[in-house]
Design a protein around this motif. Sequence first.
Motif, PDB file in Angstrom:
ATOM      1  N   SER A 171       0.594  -0.828  -0.017  1.00  0.00           N
ATOM      2  CA  SER A 171      -0.089   0.083   0.061  1.00  0.00           C
ATOM      3  C   SER A 171       1.136   1.428   0.251  1.00  0.00           C
ATOM      4  O   SER A 171       0.912   2.376  -0.810  1.00  0.00           O
ATOM      5  CB  SER A 171      -1.405  -0.395   1.462  1.00  0.00           C
ATOM      6  OG  SER A 171      -0.346  -0.184   2.619  1.00  0.00           O
ATOM      7  N   ALA A 172       2.394   0.921  -0.307  1.00  0.00           N
ATOM      8  CA  ALA A 172       3.402   1.569  -0.105  1.00  0.00           C
ATOM      9  C   ALA A 172       3.412   2.371  -0.957  1.00  0.00           C
ATOM     10  O   ALA A 172       3.879   3.870  -1.062  1.00  0.00           O
ATOM     11  CB  ALA A 172       4.454   2.316   0.860  1.00  0.00           C
ATOM     12  N   LEU A 173       3.455   2.216  -2.235  1.00  0.00           N
ATOM     13  CA  LEU A 173       3.832   2.475  -3.451  1.00  0.00           C
ATOM     14  C   LEU A 173       2.850   3.144  -3.630  1.00  0.00           C
ATOM     15  O   LEU A 173       1.641   2.949  -4.131  1.00  0.00           O
ATOM     16  CB  LEU A 173       4.257   1.225  -4.426  1.00  0.00           C
ATOM     17  CG  LEU A 173       5.341  -0.341  -3.724  1.00  0.00           C
ATOM     18  CD1 LEU A 173       5.068  -1.326  -4.584  1.00  0.00           C
ATOM     19  CD2 LEU A 173       6.556   0.645  -4.024  1.00  0.00           C
ATOM     20  N   SER A 174       2.523   4.546  -5.009  1.00  0.00           N
ATOM     21  CA  SER A 174       2.124   5.164  -6.070  1.00  0.00           C
ATOM     22  C   SER A 174       1.797   4.405  -7.813  1.00  0.00           C
ATOM     23  O   SER A 174       0.646   4.444  -7.730  1.00  0.00           O
ATOM     24  CB  SER A 174       3.041   6.448  -5.754  1.00  0.00           C
ATOM     25  OG  SER A 174       4.010   6.192  -6.973  1.00  0.00           O
ATOM     26  N   SER A 175       2.712   3.152  -7.666  1.00  0.00           N
ATOM     27  CA  SER A 175       2.801   2.781  -8.904  1.00  0.00           C
ATOM     28  C   SER A 175       3.272   1.000  -8.175  1.00  0.00           C
ATOM     29  O   SER A 175       3.554   0.979  -7.989  1.00  0.00           O
ATOM     30  CB  SER A 175       3.018   3.099  -9.803  1.00  0.00           C
ATOM     31  OG  SER A 175       4.918   3.568  -9.653  1.00  0.00           O
ATOM     32  N   LEU A 176       3.055   0.310  -9.404  1.00  0.00           N
ATOM     33  CA  LEU A 176       3.699  -1.045  -9.768  1.00  0.00           C
ATOM     34  C   LEU A 176       3.971  -1.217 -10.885  1.00  0.00           C
ATOM     35  O   LEU A 176       2.550  -1.481 -11.390  1.00  0.00           O
ATOM     36  CB  LEU A 176       3.086  -1.930  -8.687  1.00  0.00           C
ATOM     37  CG  LEU A 176       3.440  -3.130  -8.605  1.00  0.00           C
ATOM     38  CD1 LEU A 176       2.747  -4.039  -6.911  1.00  0.00           C
ATOM     39  CD2 LEU A 176       2.189  -4.456  -8.912  1.00  0.00           C
ATOM     40  N   THR A 177       5.383  -1.721 -10.709  1.00  0.00           N
ATOM     41  CA  THR A 177       5.478  -2.259 -12.714  1.00  0.00           C
ATOM     42  C   THR A 177       5.949  -3.447 -12.558  1.00  0.00           C
ATOM     43  O   THR A 177       6.221  -4.118 -12.119  1.00  0.00           O
ATOM     44  CB  THR A 177       6.684  -0.670 -13.392  1.00  0.00           C
ATOM     45  OG1 THR A 177       5.812   0.288 -13.089  1.00  0.00           O
ATOM     46  CG2 THR A 177       7.014  -1.615 -14.592  1.00  0.00           C
ATOM     47  N   ASN A 178       4.642  -4.507 -13.600  1.00  0.00           N
ATOM     48  CA  ASN A 178       5.206  -5.855 -13.702  1.00  0.00           C
ATOM     49  C   ASN A 178       5.865  -7.083 -12.648  1.00  0.00           C
ATOM     50  O   ASN A 178       6.537  -6.823 -12.485  1.00  0.00           O
ATOM     51  CB  ASN A 178       6.488  -5.809 -14.551  1.00  0.00           C
ATOM     52  CG  ASN A 178       6.184  -5.230 -15.714  1.00  0.00           C
ATOM     53  OD1 ASN A 178       5.146  -5.419 -16.191  1.00  0.00           O
ATOM     54  ND2 ASN A 178       7.998  -4.969 -16.942  1.00  0.00           N
ATOM     55  N   LEU A 179       4.806  -6.630 -11.958  1.00  0.00           N
ATOM     56  CA  LEU A 179       4.671  -7.984 -11.029  1.00  0.00           C
ATOM     57  C   LEU A 179       4.590  -9.150 -11.578  1.00  0.00           C
ATOM     58  O   LEU A 179       3.518  -9.455 -11.497  1.00  0.00           O
ATOM     59  CB  LEU A 179       3.474  -7.548  -9.715  1.00  0.00           C
ATOM     60  CG  LEU A 179       3.288  -8.857  -8.497  1.00  0.00           C
ATOM     61  CD1 LEU A 179       4.645  -8.839  -7.363  1.00  0.00           C
ATOM     62  CD2 LEU A 179       2.225  -8.128  -7.970  1.00  0.00           C
ATOM     63  N   ASP A 180       5.007 -10.322 -11.262  1.00  0.00           N
ATOM     64  CA  ASP A 180       5.040 -11.106 -11.600  1.00  0.00           C
ATOM     65  C   ASP A 180       4.966 -12.772 -10.038  1.00  0.00           C
ATOM     66  O   ASP A 180       5.961 -12.803  -9.832  1.00  0.00           O
ATOM     67  CB  ASP A 180       5.880 -11.663 -12.804  1.00  0.00           C
ATOM     68  CG  ASP A 180       6.360 -10.826 -13.486  1.00  0.00           C
ATOM     69  OD1 ASP A 180       5.508 -11.197 -14.956  1.00  0.00           O
ATOM     70  OD2 ASP A 180       7.334 -10.336 -13.440  1.00  0.00           O
ATOM     71  N   ILE A 181       3.718 -13.582 -10.946  1.00  0.00           N
ATOM     72  CA  ILE A 181       3.620 -14.196  -9.924  1.00  0.00           C
ATOM     73  C   ILE A 181       3.055 -15.313 -10.823  1.00  0.00           C
ATOM     74  O   ILE A 181       2.347 -15.408 -11.317  1.00  0.00           O
ATOM     75  CB  ILE A 181       1.938 -14.072  -8.772  1.00  0.00           C
ATOM     76  CG1 ILE A 181       2.346 -12.828  -8.054  1.00  0.00           C
ATOM     77  CG2 ILE A 181       2.063 -15.006  -8.066  1.00  0.00           C
ATOM     78  CD1 ILE A 181       1.253 -11.930  -7.453  1.00  0.00           C
ATOM     79  N   ALA A 182       4.160 -16.980  -9.876  1.00  0.00           N
ATOM     80  CA  ALA A 182       3.760 -18.098 -11.094  1.00  0.00           C
ATOM     81  C   ALA A 182       4.306 -19.325  -9.690  1.00  0.00           C
ATOM     82  O   ALA A 182       4.660 -19.274  -8.391  1.00  0.00           O
ATOM     83  CB  ALA A 182       5.073 -17.431 -12.021  1.00  0.00           C
TER      84      ALA A 182
END
Length: 295
Positions: A171-182
């Motif tokens: 929740s502290a991030l203003s944006s999130l780029t390319n979070l990968d879950i596998a």
Amino acid sequence: RRVSNPWIAGSPSEDYFEYEDDGQDAKNAAKKEASTDRFGYHSINPNVTLTSQKNSVTFGSGIGNTNSLRLTLSGMTSGYTIATAVENALCLQNSFATISMYSRCDNPQTLSITIVQEFGSGGSTAITVCNANFNITNQWARYSATFQMPNISNLVVGENSCIKVFIQTDSALSSLTNLDIALVQLENNISATNFSPRQYQIEEMLCKRYYEEGYSTWSGRATANLGVAITHSYSVTKYKTPTLNVEIINNVGFTNTATVGFMNNLDNGSIKITKNNISGHAFATVKYKAEAEII
């Protein structure tokens, strides 16, 4: 017993977990396979913009090529949650369980996993059984958490009970780029073991318990302004009575309106189309989408 997520496509993500039951689950013992729903998305911030896609990943020896769920978020001033559900809150009760996954993110962050026993309509109050935080870096790594499922023999299990798995972004991030879950896996064990994928055909069959698309056709002579029923059978028995959405793809001699017909159950459905105001030969192709999600 485990869940896995071999592929995703579209939005919301069709990143399916499948839970393999060893036959001890009272509700599902006869069929021995209890699968789970697709991921659903949720944010308390309406201004968040989400992009999701399937991303090809190569892990090397022992795992090889697979796919990840890749999320990119902007406008995020609060955590973003994806969730899936394993059928039946009785699964894994009174035993140790381990959830594991591979993950990475372009901008390192804390990823939270929460697992909740939900007892369904008419059941007892939900119980949170696991809270874990993982510090995700920009390099692929495997993360796991072990927890104990309580004995719920004295609780009331209602209709559509499940085990919910929530994955929440930082929740502290203003944006999130390319979070990968596998390679998400839930297993009846005190530690994470090697990921164990199913064959694609089995994954597909289990996933279709919750969602299936298909086409039905009708050809013949019809009376002006009267309805015609087109029936279809699902390739897999649905988890629950599906919500059926229908549309006419092409037709000759019918109106352009299709509605759900006289039958809609776990195994079969029907579609009603109406002849135009001229009796005679007619033809139609209708597409249906049957949704029987847990969440």
